[in-house]
Design a protein around this motif. Structure first.
Motif, mmCIF file in Angstrom:
data_model
loop_
_atom_site.group_PDB
_atom_site.id
_atom_site.type_symbol
_atom_site.label_atom_id
_atom_site.label_comp_id
_atom_site.label_asym_id
_atom_site.label_seq_id
_atom_site.Cartn_x
_atom_site.Cartn_y
_atom_site.Cartn_z
ATOM 1 N N GLN A 157 0.831 -1.207 0.000
ATOM 2 C CA GLN A 157 0.000 0.000 0.000
ATOM 3 C C GLN A 157 0.866 1.259 0.000
ATOM 4 O O GLN A 157 0.464 2.290 -0.538
ATOM 5 C CB GLN A 157 -1.022 0.024 1.151
ATOM 6 N N ALA A 160 2.049 1.615 -3.642
ATOM 7 C CA ALA A 160 0.917 2.107 -4.437
ATOM 8 C C ALA A 160 0.758 3.609 -4.248
ATOM 9 O O ALA A 160 0.558 4.353 -5.216
ATOM 10 C CB ALA A 160 -0.363 1.373 -4.039
ATOM 11 N N PRO A 167 -4.077 0.474 -3.864
ATOM 12 C CA PRO A 167 -3.474 -0.854 -3.725
ATOM 13 C C PRO A 167 -4.102 -1.881 -4.682
ATOM 14 O O PRO A 167 -3.407 -2.774 -5.183
ATOM 15 C CB PRO A 167 -3.751 -1.221 -2.262
ATOM 16 N N SER A 171 -2.173 -4.163 -7.400
ATOM 17 C CA SER A 171 -2.336 -5.627 -7.433
ATOM 18 C C SER A 171 -2.697 -6.116 -8.833
ATOM 19 O O SER A 171 -2.183 -7.128 -9.288
ATOM 20 C CB SER A 171 -3.412 -6.074 -6.441
#
Length: 179
Positions: A157, A160, A167, A171
């Protein structure tokens, strides 16, 4: 990067003191005045701010990088950023007082400082360009090429956030890359 001689580097380094930050401890909190300038010898740190709706990670620093809140340190204003150790971190730290004395003690200090600030500006300019011109996938690829170890050592996170994405988007991009 800074084109200083070994003799100059030795002189500079004698002014730095060792500092240890245990994992999760803070180097600096938002609102404090930053009174130190450090070199990361080992470990990872996160530079982040808290907004009303989320945390924003501005940078993740690792060994070989300098660390400070530059506007707070240089202009003596309250820090915008929190700086927290993501792992046990060893620093070499210079106090503001020692930093200010460098100009008198080391004739070449102004050149070093100028190059350091120029390097910071160039990195910031590059980040701005990436956000304006690159897709999320391209920003991910560039970051991964530069900092592959972060993907094993830093919570995703935070990565990101540095990349300006959720996040979930990170992913999805990672899943595409591995499939």
């Amino acid at each position: 990067m800074f084109d200083i001689s070994e003799a100059q580097a030795q002189k500079f380094s004698k002014k730095f003191s060792p500092e240890f930050l245990p994992k999760n401890s803070y180097y600096l909190h938002t609102g404090e005045r930053c009174n130190k300038f450090s070199f990361i010898a080992s470990g990872l740190v996160r530079v982040f701010a808290e907004t009303a709706s989320k945390e924003v990670t501005q940078w993740i620093g690792d060994a070989g990088h300098f660390l400070t809140d530059l506007p707070s340190f240089m202009f003596r204003e309250p820090a915008r950023w929190n700086i927290q150790a993501l792992s046990d971190t060893t620093l070499w730290t210079l106090s503001y007082t020692e930093y200010a004395a460098f100009e008198r003690e080391f004739p070449d200090w102004n050149l070093f400082e100028k190059r350091f600030v120029a390097k910071c500006f160039a990195m910031m300019e590059s980040r701005i360009f990436d956000f304006i011109a690159l897709s999320a996938e391209e920003r991910y690829a560039r970051y991964f090429a530069s900092f592959p170890n972060h993907f094993n050592e830093v919570p995703l996170q935070y990565i990101a956030s540095v990349l300006g994405m959720t996040p979930e988007t990170l992913s999805r991009i990672r899943a595409k890359k591995t499939s």
